[in-house]
Scaffold this motif. Structure first.
Motif, PDB file in Angstrom:
ATOM      1  N   LEU A 136       0.865  -1.175   0.000  1.00 19.26           N
ATOM      2  CA  LEU A 136       0.000   0.000   0.000  1.00 19.26           C
ATOM      3  C   LEU A 136       0.900   1.223   0.000  1.00 19.26           C
ATOM      4  N   GLY A 137       0.393   2.309  -0.586  1.00 22.66           N
ATOM      5  CA  GLY A 137       1.203   3.515  -0.518  1.00 22.66           C
ATOM      6  C   GLY A 137       0.854   4.522  -1.605  1.00 22.66           C
ATOM      7  N   THR A 138       1.634   5.587  -1.616  1.00 22.27           N
ATOM      8  CA  THR A 138       1.428   6.654  -2.586  1.00 22.27           C
ATOM      9  C   THR A 138       2.158   6.313  -3.884  1.00 22.27           C
ATOM     10  N   ARG A 139       1.485   6.540  -5.013  1.00 20.34           N
ATOM     11  CA  ARG A 139       2.123   6.276  -6.303  1.00 20.34           C
ATOM     12  C   ARG A 139       3.333   7.181  -6.505  1.00 20.34           C
ATOM     13  N   PHE A 140       4.365   6.594  -7.108  1.00 25.77           N
ATOM     14  CA  PHE A 140       5.562   7.376  -7.373  1.00 25.77           C
ATOM     15  C   PHE A 140       5.271   8.328  -8.546  1.00 25.77           C
ATOM     16  N   PRO A 141       5.457   9.630  -8.395  1.00 25.84           N
ATOM     17  CA  PRO A 141       5.015  10.602  -9.405  1.00 25.84           C
ATOM     18  C   PRO A 141       5.583  10.371 -10.798  1.00 25.84           C
ATOM     19  N   TRP A 142       6.799   9.888 -10.927  1.00 24.38           N
ATOM     20  CA  TRP A 142       7.410   9.760 -12.257  1.00 24.38           C
ATOM     21  C   TRP A 142       7.294   8.366 -12.821  1.00 24.38           C
ATOM     22  N   ASP A 143       6.655   7.488 -12.123  1.00 27.87           N
ATOM     23  CA  ASP A 143       6.381   6.156 -12.639  1.00 27.87           C
ATOM     24  C   ASP A 143       5.251   5.595 -11.793  1.00 27.87           C
ATOM     25  N   THR A 144       4.038   5.785 -12.284  1.00 31.55           N
ATOM     26  CA  THR A 144       2.888   5.466 -11.437  1.00 31.55           C
ATOM     27  C   THR A 144       2.647   3.966 -11.309  1.00 31.55           C
ATOM     28  N   THR A 145       3.481   3.143 -11.976  1.00 34.32           N
ATOM     29  CA  THR A 145       3.354   1.710 -11.724  1.00 34.32           C
ATOM     30  C   THR A 145       4.012   1.349 -10.385  1.00 34.32           C
ATOM     31  N   GLN A 146       4.772   2.292  -9.830  1.00 34.88           N
ATOM     32  CA  GLN A 146       5.488   2.002  -8.591  1.00 34.88           C
ATOM     33  C   GLN A 146       4.951   2.842  -7.428  1.00 34.88           C
ATOM     34  N   LEU A 147       5.294   2.357  -6.235  1.00 36.99           N
ATOM     35  CA  LEU A 147       4.840   3.026  -5.017  1.00 36.99           C
ATOM     36  C   LEU A 147       6.030   3.600  -4.276  1.00 36.99           C
ATOM     37  N   ILE A 148       5.778   4.641  -3.507  1.00 36.36           N
ATOM     38  CA  ILE A 148       6.840   5.152  -2.648  1.00 36.36           C
ATOM     39  C   ILE A 148       6.980   4.220  -1.457  1.00 36.36           C
ATOM     40  N   GLU A 149       8.176   3.840  -1.235  1.00 36.61           N
ATOM     41  CA  GLU A 149       8.497   2.854  -0.200  1.00 36.61           C
ATOM     42  C   GLU A 149       8.156   3.438   1.180  1.00 36.61           C
ATOM     43  N   PRO A 150       7.695   2.581   2.097  1.00 37.58           N
ATOM     44  CA  PRO A 150       7.119   3.055   3.352  1.00 37.58           C
ATOM     45  C   PRO A 150       8.043   3.850   4.283  1.00 37.58           C
ATOM     46  N   LEU A 151       9.321   3.579   4.260  1.00 37.65           N
ATOM     47  CA  LEU A 151      10.171   4.398   5.125  1.00 37.65           C
ATOM     48  C   LEU A 151      10.335   5.790   4.529  1.00 37.65           C
ATOM     49  N   SER A 152      10.208   5.829   3.204  1.00 37.55           N
ATOM     50  CA  SER A 152      10.426   7.098   2.511  1.00 37.55           C
ATOM     51  C   SER A 152       9.194   7.995   2.522  1.00 37.55           C
ATOM     52  N   ASP A 153       8.041   7.457   2.952  1.00 38.44           N
ATOM     53  CA  ASP A 153       6.865   8.326   3.023  1.00 38.44           C
ATOM     54  C   ASP A 153       6.605   8.770   4.468  1.00 38.44           C
ATOM     55  N   SER A 154       7.593   8.549   5.315  1.00 39.16           N
ATOM     56  CA  SER A 154       7.381   8.824   6.743  1.00 39.16           C
ATOM     57  C   SER A 154       8.471   9.712   7.313  1.00 39.16           C
ATOM     58  N   THR A 155       8.916  10.655   6.536  1.00 40.25           N
ATOM     59  CA  THR A 155      10.080  11.411   6.978  1.00 40.25           C
ATOM     60  C   THR A 155       9.748  12.827   7.441  1.00 40.25           C
ATOM     61  N   ILE A 156       8.675  13.402   6.919  1.00 38.56           N
ATOM     62  CA  ILE A 156       8.352  14.763   7.373  1.00 38.56           C
ATOM     63  C   ILE A 156       6.883  14.871   7.787  1.00 38.56           C
ATOM     64  N   TYR A 157       6.294  13.716   8.094  1.00 37.99           N
ATOM     65  CA  TYR A 157       4.867  13.747   8.416  1.00 37.99           C
ATOM     66  C   TYR A 157       4.597  14.475   9.726  1.00 37.99           C
ATOM     67  N   MET A 158       5.630  14.724  10.520  1.00 32.66           N
ATOM     68  CA  MET A 158       5.429  15.482  11.755  1.00 32.66           C
ATOM     69  C   MET A 158       4.888  16.880  11.427  1.00 32.66           C
ATOM     70  N   ALA A 159       5.253  17.368  10.228  1.00 31.50           N
ATOM     71  CA  ALA A 159       4.732  18.664   9.809  1.00 31.50           C
ATOM     72  C   ALA A 159       3.254  18.549   9.438  1.00 31.50           C
ATOM     73  N   TYR A 160       2.896  17.382   8.916  1.00 34.25           N
ATOM     74  CA  TYR A 160       1.516  17.168   8.484  1.00 34.25           C
ATOM     75  C   TYR A 160       0.541  17.196   9.668  1.00 34.25           C
ATOM     76  N   TYR A 161       0.994  16.711  10.813  1.00 36.86           N
ATOM     77  CA  TYR A 161       0.148  16.738  12.012  1.00 36.86           C
ATOM     78  C   TYR A 161      -0.381  18.149  12.303  1.00 36.86           C
ATOM     79  N   THR A 162       0.456  19.127  12.019  1.00 29.95           N
ATOM     80  CA  THR A 162       0.060  20.479  12.412  1.00 29.95           C
ATOM     81  C   THR A 162      -1.178  20.929  11.643  1.00 29.95           C
TER      82      THR A 162
END
Length: 926
Positions: free
Chosen positions: A485-511
């Motif tokens: 599961l995950g967000t589609r990779f913008p430059w190749d939508t057949t692939q997903l952004i790997e889970p550690l890589s989608d969790s790096t600045i989400y602390m900002a998203y909380y705000t």
RNA sequence: GCGAGGGUAGCCAAGCCAGGUCAAAGGCGCUAGGUUGAGGGCCUAGUCUCGUAGGAGUUCUUGGGUUCGAAUCCCAUCCCUCGCACCA
């Protein structure tokens, strides 16, 4: 009086806490802490409990200190594991079903719906929230999100746009586990066997055989100089194939593997293994050698042909020896080429003989091989004629040189076999193109991270070295996946952004999480986020009002003050997030601090869901009460240390809370007049306040509890012992109860709220002001007097125990003034060794002679034994010992049940009286 | 192998950075005594060795060293735990 009943306190508090921890920007100073969001694929155990309770204690503490605290929570559902779980449940895998049904207690009808991965994470996310709430976590749940929310995906896309523009995202090739039947990469969860196997890089050393190459796969290309022969398996079928237009002879398996690793392969003919035996091959670096037969050669291992270095490889040595013992190939001699300390000329021979190994099948062969390889790699050096370099240097150099000059190629293969896909097929290594990487190897990027790390506060301090090293060591990170599961990779939508890589600045998203939910995700262009997070204005921004509100939240809360996470995440997540922050945010929005956790043990063994060695948090809360669980987890170890959950210790924690509760209920309404001992108690209380505060500021939850709980309890015991028989204590006790309850309430908030209602009547202790140590109440003199009394009581007790007579009276004999002078001179002197000489120069001392020297020696010993905080004041001003003991005479007589006399040692004729020292009166028991 | 951390009494664990408050906090377990008495009770004392006067002796993985003095500093040694990636 209300009986101690944690379940009841919990119920009361939950009612009163409804939404009170929701937090908005205000004119107060903020404190923002975040903890790694959970991946909700199973039930919470007590190990998870600690991870979230530590930040909660801090959140509660800073809230009481008057800060505007934000403690949010979300759920990380991206990734592959849950996909595997759902598949396993769908196909009825017993082990998985047992775990979820029996250990995690998922009802059958819910379990039936677990064939959909999203259902699993949604179910457990709800569970997590419920259990977290039951533990009393003071979370602002309005900000909750999951990582597949469309708005979150938009946020991730925005982040990647910036990473890409900063040149940190690159495309490359990468070897992966691959199943040729499924035509897909194989994740851990898709494996029947071989999950420990790693992909390793072999060098193919190309031997010439007629017009063809025979590639031999090796991990030790530098041993080429010692090759005496090749090994081929006579029972295996080989093939001659055109590989990239050139003829190669390899096993049939190998031909297929090569085709997965960027080679064009056309099989031309089959060759029986037996037909290869005794044929000659050549290589520029070792000349002509024969191919010999060997059963141990595995056609499924790389190329299916290996080179033989009998001087340095035990398997090669013993195989050659076996052949020679049958009278074959006797002219072949091992060729040594590596000098290694601790071994003679031919290490393989030596090791085999020393171990007494007779056969190739001996189970010790693998160990022996490993041993020699390690020794040679770490300590070995090539012979001078081969360059004289250390093996660890030569290995890579030789490989590079052979690739450049002698047609060598790289081949990937597993280090262990078999690796089996759950479809039953053998898994192979495929080189995947279109693989995207985050370029963590970039030196400039690393440098930015290091600069930021320097400014961050890291807890505990020791982890700084580990962070620094991780930054140095990080290589490019494959950041896209094909499954999960995950967000589609913008430059190749057949692939997903790997889970550690989608969790790096989400602390900002909380705000902004609770506000962005109100927006249509289609409107969330990169420009929108640029405005919210970076203040970049652009025309035609939608719903400007909402955006402004979000911008305001972000500016208020960010950067976060502390991030809490487990120790094993240092080498990836915790470091990654700094990389991403420095790229995207300006300096004043970069992370301020991190706290790293140790792990959890259950009865001394590592907690592990898969092994069933866990204790579910919910069960713990039900059985022992939330406060008990909290206090135990906070008190048994500091956050960064490993903790061990043991039920018997948890039980005694519960008793401690009960004791605290009962004590407060007993003493809170005492109404007596304050005495000296009250002043002592309140004086001591100030240092407990100060030390507890300092400990929590430093994240030392255990230290804080030690101070706030045991420190005060011990004082209270002495206080109550010192009270006259008819007294219940004074009204000062109410102050103490109020302070005590507040100091403990971050740890045991449920009991805290209940007591606070009893004590203060209204308001929540969660928002009550944190106690402040007040110097005006600190009374060193009275503390010193009490110290003297307490020490003397202890001495009397120990003497009484030792002599075992029934005493009729006790005499306390006080040291004369001149001994105080001696004491003070020694205590003040810089060098306590020469102090005695100095003292004896005084006339008044000289005339006392031996008596004075003895006293000086005894004082020196005593001074070393007393704590500095006692010696300091004593050296400046003597204690009026007579007053102390006379005031306490009634107490002493009550304690020991005999008359107590106080005399001056000088006027006493008892021989013991001479031993009286300052702060240590002579004691005479008769 | 590389990197990080750690070894303290029966057990868990504080102390170590800033050497003398250290025979070493606290807890668990165990032992004894008390509590007119149910409930995973509660309280007190003891828990390295010796000692009829508050003391002495030997201890902090092991072996050296520095120092008047080392659990604490330095060197070496053995053992343990964690991380080493495409996995959350």
């Amino acid at each position: 009086m209300v009986e101690f009943d944690l379940a009841k306190f919990e119920e009361e508090a939950h009612e009163r806490w409804n939404h009170v921890f929701d937090s908005n920007p205000s004119d107060r100073e903020k404190f923002y802490l975040t903890v790694a969001y959970p991946y909700p694929s199973g039930a919470m155990h007590v190990g998870h409990g600690r991870t979230y309770i530590v930040p909660d204690v801090l959140a509660r503490f800073w809230r009481m200190r008057g800060k505007q605290v934000l403690f949010p929570m979300a759920f990380h559902v991206t990734g592959a594991p849950v996909v595997g779980i759902s598949k396993r449940i769908a196909r009825g895998d017993e082990k998985t079903i047992r775990l979820y049904r029996d250990l995690y207690r998922v009802p059958q009808n819910v379990l039936d719906s677990f064939t959909d991965p999203l259902t699993i994470v949604r179910h457990f996310a709800a569970e997590y929230q419920r259990v977290m709430t039951s533990c009393g976590l003071s979370i602002d749940w309005r900000r909750r999100f999951i990582t597949v929310d469309p708005t979150y995906s938009k946020f991730i896309e925005w982040q990647w746009k910036h990473l890409y523009e900063a040149d940190h995202v690159i495309k490359g090739a990468h070897p992966v586990r691959y199943c040729t039947v499924d035509e897909n990469p194989v994740g851990d969860h898709d494996l029947l066997e071989g999950d420990k196997a790693e992909v390793v890089k072999f060098t193919l050393v190309m031997f010439h055989h007629g017009d063809a190459f025979i590639p031999t796969a090796t991990l030790r290309p530098e041993t080429i100089h010692g090759v005496t022969n090749l090994w081929a398996n006579p029972c295996v079928t080989y093939v001659k194939a055109l590989v990239d237009g050139k003829a190669w002879i390899v096993s049939r398996d190998a031909a297929e593997k090569l085709s997965l690793q960027d080679h064009t392969v056309e099989i031309r003919e089959e060759i029986k293994g037996s037909d290869l035996i005794d044929k000659k091959v050549t290589h520029p670096l070792c000349g002509e050698v024969p191919i010999l037969p060997a059963d141990f050669v595995d056609p499924d291992m790389a190329s299916g042909v290996v080179m033989s270095v009998p001087a340095h490889a035990p398997f090669d040595y013993i195989a050659l020896r076996d052949l020679q013992e049958q009278g074959n190939y006797c002219q072949i001699r091992p060729i040594p080429l590596i000098k290694v300390e601790g071994y003679g000329e031919i290490p393989a021979k030596e090791a085999v003989e020393k171990a007494g190994i007779k056969s190739q099948m001996d189970s010790r062969m693998d160990c022996l091989t490993q041993e020699i390889y390690s020794a040679e790699f770490s300590k070995g050096k090539l012979f001078e004629k081969y360059g004289g370099k250390p093996v660890r240097v030569a290995r890579d150099e030789v490989a590079a040189m052979m690739i450049e000059k002698y047609d060598s190629k790289v081949m990937y293969e597993f280090d262990l076999r078999p690796v089996i896909c759950r479809c039953g097929n053998k898994v192979k290594v495929k080189i995947l193109h279109d693989q995207w990487f985050l370029k963590y190897s970039d030196q400039e990027w690393k440098q930015q991270v290091k600069v930021q790390l320097k400014d961050m506060s890291l807890v505990p301090a020791e982890v700084r070295a580990e962070f620094d090293r991780t930054v140095d060591w990080l290589k490019d990170w494959a950041c896209t996946r094909r499954v999960g599961l995950g967000t589609r990779f913008p430059w190749d939508t057949t692939q997903l952004i790997e889970p550690l890589s989608d969790s790096t600045i989400y602390m900002a998203y909380y705000t902004i999480a609770h506000r962005i939910r109100e927006m249509d995700s289609r409107h969330l262009t990169p420009e929108v986020f640029d405005y919210i997070f970076l203040g970049k204005k652009s025309p035609d921004l939608p719903e400007k009002k909402k955006l402004d509100a979000m911008r305001e939240e972000f500016l208020y809360w960010y950067p976060y003050n502390f991030r809490f996470s487990a120790k094993d995440l240092i080498s990836n997540h915790l470091t990654f997030q700094i990389f991403h922050h420095v790229t995207i945010f300006p300096k004043d929005k970069l992370p301020l601090g991190m706290v790293v956790f140790g792990m959890g043990l259950l009865n001394g063994a590592k907690m592990s869901s898969s092994k069933g060695n866990v204790f579910l948090l919910e069960e713990a809360v039900e059985e022992f009460g939330a406060d008990t669980v909290r206090m135990f987890l906070m008190g048994s170890a500091e956050p960064w240390q490993d903790f061990d959950w043991r039920n018997e210790l948890v039980i005694s924690t519960k008793k401690q809370i009960e004791r605290f509760y009962n004590t407060v209920m007993e003493i809170k309404d005492a109404g007596g007049e304050p005495h000296d001992i009250d002043r002592w108690l309140i004086s001591r209380l100030q240092s407990h306040i100060a030390r507890t505060t300092e400990a929590i500021e430093n994240f030392q939850t255990r230290q804080a509890l030690q101070e706030a709980y045991f420190g005060i309890e011990t004082d209270l015991k002495w206080y109550r012992r010192r009270l006259p028989g008819n007294s219940d204590g004074s009204r000062e006790l109410h102050t103490l109860c109020s302070v005590w309850t507040r100091l403990l309430s971050p740890f045991i908030p449920f009991t805290g709220e209940h007591l606070w209602k009893e004590l203060a009547g209204e308001g929540l202790v969660s928002f009550a002001p944190w106690p402040v140590a007040d110097d005006r109440y600190v009374n060193p003199k009275i503390e010193l007097a009490e110290e003297l009394l307490c020490r003397t009581v202890e001495d009397i007790e120990s003497i009484r125990k030792l002599i075992q007579i029934t005493p009729k009276s006790i005499t306390i004999s006080l040291a004369p003034e001149w001994k105080w002078e001696v004491f003070s001179l020694i205590a003040k002197s810089e060098d306590r060794n020469t102090a005695i000489k100095e003292i004896m120069k005084h006339d008044s001392m000289k005339k006392r002679g031996r008596e004075a020297t003895d006293a000086a020696k005894q004082c020196t010993t005593l001074i070393h034994r007393l704590p500095p905080q006692v010696v300091g004041p004593l050296s400046r001003e003597p204690v009026n010992e007579r007053a102390v003991f006379e005031n306490a005479q009634a107490f002493l007589e009550q304690e020991f049940g005999v008359p107590v006399h106080i005399t001056d040692a000088e006027s006493s004729c008892h021989m013991k009286a001479g031993t009286a020292l300052p702060f240590k009166p002579a004691i005479i028991i008769e």
